[in-house]
Structures are given as structure tokens and as C-alpha cells.
Design a protein around this motif. Structure first.
Motif, mmCIF file in Angstrom:
data_model
loop_
_atom_site.group_PDB
_atom_site.id
_atom_site.type_symbol
_atom_site.label_atom_id
_atom_site.label_comp_id
_atom_site.label_asym_id
_atom_site.label_seq_id
_atom_site.Cartn_x
_atom_site.Cartn_y
_atom_site.Cartn_z
ATOM 1 N N GLU A 171 -5.552 9.988 -3.528
ATOM 2 C CA GLU A 171 -4.914 9.162 -2.506
ATOM 3 C C GLU A 171 -4.782 9.966 -1.223
ATOM 4 O O GLU A 171 -4.290 11.101 -1.224
ATOM 5 N N ARG B 44 -3.846 9.924 3.134
ATOM 6 C CA ARG B 44 -3.129 9.278 4.229
ATOM 7 C C ARG B 44 -3.397 10.092 5.492
ATOM 8 O O ARG B 44 -3.126 11.283 5.526
ATOM 9 N N ALA B 45 -3.956 9.428 6.496
ATOM 10 C CA ALA B 45 -4.255 10.072 7.780
ATOM 11 C C ALA B 45 -5.109 11.322 7.596
ATOM 12 O O ALA B 45 -4.880 12.357 8.236
ATOM 13 N N SER C 209 2.583 12.323 -6.405
ATOM 14 C CA SER C 209 2.413 12.875 -5.060
ATOM 15 C C SER C 209 2.353 14.394 -5.114
ATOM 16 O O SER C 209 2.891 15.017 -6.036
#
Length: 430
Positions: A200, A202-203, A218
Motif C-alpha cells: 500500500e 500513499r503519495a 501499517s
């Protein structure tokens, strides 16, 4: 996110376990996830467990020598308890035959540069010390259905290199378990039978993984050490887009052959590196030999696209080719009818050097292309990976700061293991 970790390691083979140990001992919050039900159940379990010091380049020789010191003090390195069941390093020595292809010259030069001791044996010394081997020149390697394979040679091999400090670990899986047990004692959390569905992002930065059961985990950093499954996982998020070195998944077969009468492999055995016949064999428990190909002939390699779909049985073609070649080197060898051995899938780079590096995705790291060559260095590799990850998380390019092995104080340049390197010409598996 249901769970979190500072550093998430995907893969519980010997490399993932070593990295977990080094990072946990340094105080990091480490979680290891593994798709299989046991530690070391993947490529590690199908390794020959060779611990050798010879290689084509100085740095690989030096790192192997540093690792041998660890294998010689395995219990001390692990801080193991008196009743812990530990893998055992058996020192049998390695004999690297001079096949006339230049490999022994490069290996000797590299060992001299790394100040690693070795001996140069003449033909007479080889014949005296290992009388059950036939040291005639049978190569270069040809298929067994080629008439040249059956012709009687008229020349002898000129000599060999010998490294008495080399040997093997008969149970590579147990070695990985030992490392992971030590990592647990240092605080690492290990979760087996846990499969990653996807990374996963993000940015442009990795933030964790989605698991096959729907949960999420995470992490501030993710190390992919998933053997043959690493490539597909990284490609799924474009993390291999700048790689200059290609990797492939090679189906590897190790055959198990009983020693002929009169030979006690525990006493007379040696790790034989035979480029003349494309063989690599070591003694095996039960008075036998275990081994297979040197990996030098691309035409005899089976490349697998899907790491979950390959034949795990010893094939008739490889059994016949390998045992007949071994019988040329050991004339008294009897070839049993039943095919026994170990079949696995190796993750390997085109130049047989590993990749220990970050990726173009922030926070995402790799330990790839280690199969078939890096079991021997795994105790040191964990610390090297700690250096890579800590340097990058602190905002420093890890290739600008040498890695100093804590076991020896020797410095290493990590550029050799970069994803951005050009394939090294002339590098051999060894």
C-alpha cells in the motif's frame, strides 16, 4: 489500519530472519510476516547450505570469511540457551577444480586481495588426498546424449584451489529458525501463514500492506525479502522500474546419491566445485553426496514465471544428467533407481550477485537475488540491511557511507549490491 510496525519484513527465510535479528537488536519495532506456515520453508529449505569463502570478487570473499567466523560461533552469535537445538556447521573444506575457464584464477586473486587463506593443490596432491576421485579432464560440459560425453579423456586437470575453512550446514531451515528465535528474543513479532495481497502506497511512499485475509498492517518501512515472490510484489507498485539488473526464478534440483563402498563422506568427503562437469557437491548425512549444477550453463537452467507453479519432483532428465556426470568424477559410484533429492525455486540475478537496496518507492527496501549464493553470508547480511534501512530513514544515501561489519570491523561498499548497478561481467555463481 488495524496493526502497525516501525519496520515490516516480508519473508521469513534465512535473510529475512537475519535482518529481523539485526534490526530488533538495534531497538527497532520489527514485524515479520511469512506466507508459509514455517520459518525457512521456502527457498532456504531447498538450499544446499554451503558455507564457502571462494568467489569471483574480493568483497564477496571478504563477507563470506566474516560470516564463517559467525558460523564457527553460532551459539555465541545467537546468544542461545544451553538446551536450544542449533544448526551445526560441518567443516569439510572446498575443492575448486581448475576447469580451464579462468574461474580459479579469479577466485585466487580475490582471496589474496581479501587476505583469506587458501591452498593451491597440484594434480599429484589432489590424487593423494582424494584417491576416490578421477581427475581427468572430461569437459567442457556437454549433454549426456552427446558422443563426446562418453569419450575417454586423454588429459588431466592441472590442479585446484582448496579452502579448509569451508563446509556446510546440513539443515538450512533450522539455521533460519535459530535466527528467528533470536530475533523473537530481541523483541521481533513473527506472524506465519500471513500472506500479502498488495503493498500500500500513499503519495509515492509505502505505508504498509494489505493482507490476503482483508486486514491491513501499517509500517514506516517495508523490507521485501520474499525470495522468488519478491519480483511480482515489487512490480505491482512499479518499484522495479529503475532496476538495471534483471532477476529470474530458477528451478533448482539437488540430488541425493549414496557414496560407494569404502568411502566415508564424514571423513573423506569434500565440497567439490567442478566446472569441468558443471557439478557442485558436498557430503550429506547418511554417507551420501548432495548437490547439483554449478549454474554455469544457461541452457540447463529452467526459468519459472509463476513461483507458485513449478514441479517439485526430481526430474528424470536432471537426475540422469547429474548422476552420470558425478559418476564420471567418482568411478565407483552406483546410481540408484529411486530418484531422491530436493527441488526448490531460486531467486537469482543475472550476475549472481544479490540486491540489497532501497527502491524508487520511499520507505520500500529489497533483499533479492540471494538464493543459491547467500545462505553462507546471511548472518552478516542482516547487519548490512540494517545499515541500508537506517541510513535511508535518516535521510542519507546508504551507498555514500561504507557498511562496517560489527563482527570484524571490515568495511564494505554497498554499491556492489545496488539495483542500479550494471550486470557484472564474468561473475560466476561459484
Amino acid at each position: 489500519m488495524e496493526n502497525s510496525a516501525e519496520i515490516l519484513i516480508i519473508g521469513a527465510g534465512v535473510i529475512g530472519a537475519s535482518a529481523a535479528l539485526a534490526l530488533a537488536r538495534a531497538g527497532h519495532d520489527v514485524v515479520v510476516i511469512e506466507r508459509n506456515s514455517g520459518v525457512g520453508d521456502g527457498s532456504t529449505g531447498s538450499s544446499a547450505g554451503i558455507i564457502r569463502v571462494h568467489a569471483s570478487d574480493e568483497q564477496s570473499v571478504a563477507m563470506a570469511a566474516d560470516a564463517v567466523a559467525v558460523w564457527n560461533d553460532w551459539a555465541g552469535f545467537l546468544d542461545a540457551g544451553p538446551d536450544e537445538h542449533l544448526a551445526r556447521f560441518v567443516r569439510c573444506g572446498s575443492l575448486i577444480l581448475d576447469a580451464g575457464n579462468g574461474f580459479t584464477d579469479r577466485a585466487a586473486e580475490s582471496m589474496r586481495a581479501a587476505v583469506v587463506p587458501f591452498e593451491a593443490w597440484t594434480l599429484a596432491e589432489m590424487a593423494e588426498r582424494l584417491p576416490y576421485l578421477d581427475f581427468r579432464r572430461f569437459g567442457p560440459p556437454v549433454p549426456i546424449d552427446d558422443e563426446a560425453f562418453w569419450s575417454e579423456p586423454t588429459e588431466y586437470l592441472p590442479g585446484a584451489l582448496y579452502t579448509e575453512q569451508s563446509g556446510y550446514v546440513g539443515d538450512p531451515t533450522l539455521a533460519a529458525v535459530n535466527l528467528m528465535d533470536a530475533a523473537r528474543r530481541a523483541g521481533a513479532d513473527v506472524r506465519l501463514s500471513t500472506e500479502v495481497a498488495r503493498l500500500e502506497l500513499r503519495a509515492g511512499r509505502v505505508v504498509g500492506v494489505a493482507l490476503a485475509d482483508g486486514r491491513r498492517l501499517s509500517a514506516a518501512a517495508v523490507l521485501v525479502a520474499a525470495g522468488p515472490h519478491s519480483d511480482a510484489l515489487l512490480r505491482s507498485v512499479g518499484a522495479t522500474s529503475d532496476f538495471r539488473i534483471a532477476t529470474r526464478r530458477i528451478r533448482e534440483e539437488l540430488v541425493h546419491v549414496p557414496a560407494p563402498p569404502g568411502i566415508e563422506t564424514a571423513l573423506d568427503g569434500v565440497h567439490l566445485v567442478d566446472g569441468d562437469l558443471n557439478l557442485n557437491f558436498r557430503p550429506e548425512h547418511g554417507n551420501a553426496f548432495l548437490g547439483g549444477s554449478n549454474g554455469d550453463l544457461p541452457e540447463e537452467q529452467t526459468v519459472v514465471e509463476d513461483p507458485d507453479r513449478f514441479d517439485r519432483r526430481v526430474s528424470a532428465a536432471n537426475w540422469e544428467r547429474t548422476t552420470l556426470r558425478l559418476a564420471r568424477r567418482i568411478p565407483d559410484l552406483g546410481i540408484p533407481r529411486a530418484r531422491t533429492g530436493v527441488v526448490g525455486l531460486y531467486d537469482a540475478a543475472e550476475d549472481w550477485l544479490p540486491i540489497y537496496d532501497r527502491t524508487c518507492v520511499e520507505g520500500l527496501f529489497v533483499a533479492m537475488a540471494t538464493s543459491g549464493t547467500q545462505f553462507k553470508t546471511s548472518p552478516v547480511v542482516g547487519e548490512l540491511l540494517r545499515h541500508v534501512i537506517e541510513s535511508e530513514l535518516e535521510g542519507r544515501d546508504h551507498t555514500t557511507v561504507p557498511f562496517v561489519a560489527p563482527t570484524s570491523g571490515r568495511s564494505y561498499a554497498t554499491e556492489q549490491f545496488s539495483r542500479l548497478r550494471e550486470p557484472r561481467v564474468g561473475q560466476a555463481r561459484g
